[in-house]
Enzyme design. Structure first.
Site, short mmCIF file in Angstrom:
data_model
loop_
_atom_site.label_atom_id
_atom_site.label_comp_id
_atom_site.label_asym_id
_atom_site.label_seq_id
_atom_site.Cartn_x
_atom_site.Cartn_y
_atom_site.Cartn_z
N TYR B 140 0.81 -1.22 0.00
CA TYR B 140 0.00 0.00 0.00
C TYR B 140 0.85 1.27 0.00
CZ TYR B 140 -4.54 -2.23 0.77
OH TYR B 140 -5.69 -2.95 0.62
N LYS B 186 3.04 -15.50 2.43
CA LYS B 186 3.32 -16.27 1.22
C LYS B 186 4.83 -16.49 1.20
CE LYS B 186 2.05 -18.24 -2.62
NZ LYS B 186 1.08 -19.33 -2.77
N ASP B 246 -12.11 -9.11 4.53
CA ASP B 246 -13.38 -9.01 3.81
C ASP B 246 -13.98 -10.40 3.60
OD1 ASP B 246 -13.64 -6.32 3.73
OD2 ASP B 246 -13.70 -6.13 1.56
C1 IPM Z 1 3.43 -23.66 -4.34
C2 IPM Z 1 3.13 -22.23 -4.69
C3 IPM Z 1 4.39 -21.47 -5.00
C4 IPM Z 1 2.09 -22.14 -5.80
C5 IPM Z 1 1.76 -20.69 -6.15
O1 IPM Z 1 1.60 -19.84 -5.26
O2 IPM Z 1 1.65 -20.41 -7.33
C6 IPM Z 1 0.76 -22.83 -5.50
O3 IPM Z 1 0.11 -22.23 -4.43
C7 IPM Z 1 -0.12 -22.80 -6.74
O4 IPM Z 1 -1.12 -22.07 -6.75
O5 IPM Z 1 0.21 -23.48 -7.71
C1 IPM Z 2 -10.76 1.60 0.10
C2 IPM Z 2 -9.53 0.74 0.17
C3 IPM Z 2 -8.31 1.51 -0.25
C4 IPM Z 2 -9.37 0.11 1.55
C5 IPM Z 2 -8.15 -0.77 1.63
O1 IPM Z 2 -7.86 -1.55 0.70
O2 IPM Z 2 -7.46 -0.71 2.65
C6 IPM Z 2 -10.56 -0.74 1.99
O3 IPM Z 2 -10.74 -1.85 1.18
C7 IPM Z 2 -10.36 -1.17 3.43
O4 IPM Z 2 -10.11 -2.35 3.68
O5 IPM Z 2 -10.43 -0.32 4.32
#
Ligand code: IPM
Ligand code: IPM
Lengths: 349, 349
Positions: B140, B186, B246
């Site tokens: 961000y 991640k 969310d």
């Molecule tokens: C293992 C990992 C690096 C991989 C990714 O994040 O792409 C897996 O989660 C996928 O979606 O194939």
């Molecule tokens: C409006 C947006 C920039 C904000 C964020 O991503 O932080 C909202 O989704 C939140 O979670 O407060």
């Protein structure tokens, strides 16, 4: 018709078990057809680390490049948790080495299995959407990437070209579906998302029939659960696709059945189950082979245009599920072998 | 006790409607108590753009800094979609300007409302977890952030210091709960996630009673739906927290009731509903005021240590929900005013 060559990367833990099941079905299905193929095994993942101290040996890259399609089974697991280079690293590298810039994941609710979904039936309805994930750029491959004891840094990059080619995959796909594309991004914060939107605004002019909308990734993460029928084709960046496609997969209630495809511009596509190598059930003979069998079905359809063969496998799988010859993950008591044998039997029916 | 000063940012569309409701409840609840306060309105969001061409005017930053707590109602909406600087930009800036580096979001399933959840009751059970999101760093705020027609770039950064201070918030919180912390990252891909893990490994030594585990963000996105009771306190980076909080919020089935808190090292905390400004129902008098009322409850508890007052409001809200005096989002037919009046009545009971 010339003989097709299929690279086989057998995977770790349950990987080889479900690969064997898949290949049995492919063998049986193609027996009386004009589809001819041979398979070549290549070392990959944990198995390759054991043998070559390297999850993606050079010979595997070179070999795969010469094939017509690649079948990959689940890799990784606790055995290699402390390896210098982990099996998953091989996954990132093979995508990059083979230029597999798109990852396609169907989320289709099967009425015979949807009672296993954590989500209520009245929400799921006829959920049927596809996530098209960009797979070789974004934060996964951007540089610089740095880390010391005090700070760390990752870089997300996208070029207009990279966005265009993944849009093309998704828009083309939508033309054979409900002609509705949703771009998922975080354009209220990220520069890369703003580029995605700009490129999309221009690109969509070539597809006047396609309805295009945009969703912020946080809102999409909600909507996938609350209103999954609102989606047809989702096109999104690498990291968002990683998160959302895993989230979406649980809607089906049947992780053990879902295939995926990764594709580039030319060269072989790669097909693989979306689930992991399930060390906890490895060797017990109860792994669900359907994800691998459906990956093979997808391969026949997408790489070899063998629609009839693919349809035959799909119908056989469907009948086996309806007859409840299913593994414990789907609430059944059948073994991997029993499910496979039943599908093979249904191929003839 | 000295008089507390509360900054009021009334928001856009339904924002002012639910703020008014919340302040009525605060007024009624505190009447016969020793808690004394005054409120000061400051311009913010879309309303501030209309008046000052700027979603976060200087006077608002300067004013808020001198208060003891900030109440913010939902901002933004279609009216400012093409504004040069959109209302949401003000949200990012106020977090940064006031050093609000942590965002706390409870996901607690209320048995009286859980039938509205898209997720099945047997999965939800007694779901009760908190997401602690880092709020002023990560992708961000990282630089460089660049975009032209051909390419774009975003940067994610974290320092060990930034990680430590958010860990502190989460670990402290877990000590008053089930002493279980899950770090979502991640780390199989990102350098910043690897830093998070390193810092956590060191940091957790000071909390020997706390059980710590790690989850990749894709796996967490699944588990939040399939096994939400597995979580107690999730601590995560800015972007992952945005998506997962969310996603988690829809489990409750009652978005219109959920509060949140953003806090820094010193200076006032900010309290706000998690939902948006709902332009579609603005002016109809049917917006659910409970998210704002519970934001005020959270403020009394966390900023002013007014546990009794907060408990009183919580009980009054609970009774109103049990009596089904609820707005349409919760399946009721009551208006904002009726819900508010009923909660005020219950305060006395
Ligand atoms: C293992 C990992 C690096 C991989 C990714 O994040 O792409 C897996 O989660 C996928 O979606 O194939
Ligand atoms: C409006 C947006 C920039 C904000 C964020 O991503 O932080 C909202 O989704 C939140 O979670 O407060």
């Amino acid at each position: 018709m010339s003989k097709k060559v299929i690279a086989i990367l057998r995977g770790d833990y349950i990987g080889p078990e479900i690969m064997e099941a898949g290949l049995k079905v492919l063998d049986a299905a193609s027996k009386d057809s004009s589809f001819q193929y041979e398979t070549i095994d290549y070392p990959f993942g944990g198995a390759a680390i054991d043998q070559y101290s390297e999850p993606l040996p050079q010979q595997t890259i070179a070999g795969c490049k010469k094939t017509d399609a690649i079948l990959l089974s689940a890799i990784g697991g606790p055995k290699w948790d402390t390896a210098k280079k982990r099996p998953e690293k091989g996954l990132l590298e093979i995508r990059n080495a083979l230029g597999l810039f798109s990852n396609i994941r169907p989320t289709k609710v099967d009425p015979n299995l949807s009672h296993f979904s954590p989500v209520k039936q009245e929400i799921l309805n006829e959920t049927d959407f596809v996530i098209v994930r960009e797979l070789t750029s974004g934060i996964y491959f951007g540089t610089p990437r740095e880390q010391n004891e005090e700070k760390a840094l990752d870089t997300t990059t996208y070029t207009a070209q990279e966005v265009k080619r993944i849009l093309k995959i998704g828009f083309e796909m939508s033309m054979h579906r409900r002609k509705h594309v949703t771009i998922v991004d975080k354009a209220n914060v990220l520069a890369t998302s703003k580029l995605w939107r700009q490129v999309t605004e221009e690109f969509k002019k070539s597809y006047p029939e396609v309805t295009v909308d945009y969703s912020y990734v946080d809102a999409a993460a909600m909507k996938i659960i609350t209103q999954p029928t609102a989606f047809d084709v989702i096109i999104t960046a690498n990291l968002f696709g990683d998160i959302l496609s895993d989230e979406a997969s649980v809607l089906t209630g049947s992780l053990g059945t879902i295939p995926s495809m990764s594709a580039g511009t030319d060269g072989p596509n790669l097909y693989e189950p979306i689930h992991g190598s399930a060390p906890d059930i490895a060797g017990k003979g109860i792994a669900d082979p359907i994800s691998m069998i459906q990956s093979i079905e997808m391969m026949l359809r997408e790489s070899f245009n063998e629609t009839l063969l693919a349809d035959k496998i799909a119908a056989a799988v469907q009948k086996t599920i309806e007859d409840k010859i299913i593994t414990p993950d789907l609430g059944g008591t059948a073994t991997t072998q029993e499910v496979t044998a039943n599908i093979v039997k249904n191929l003839k029916g």
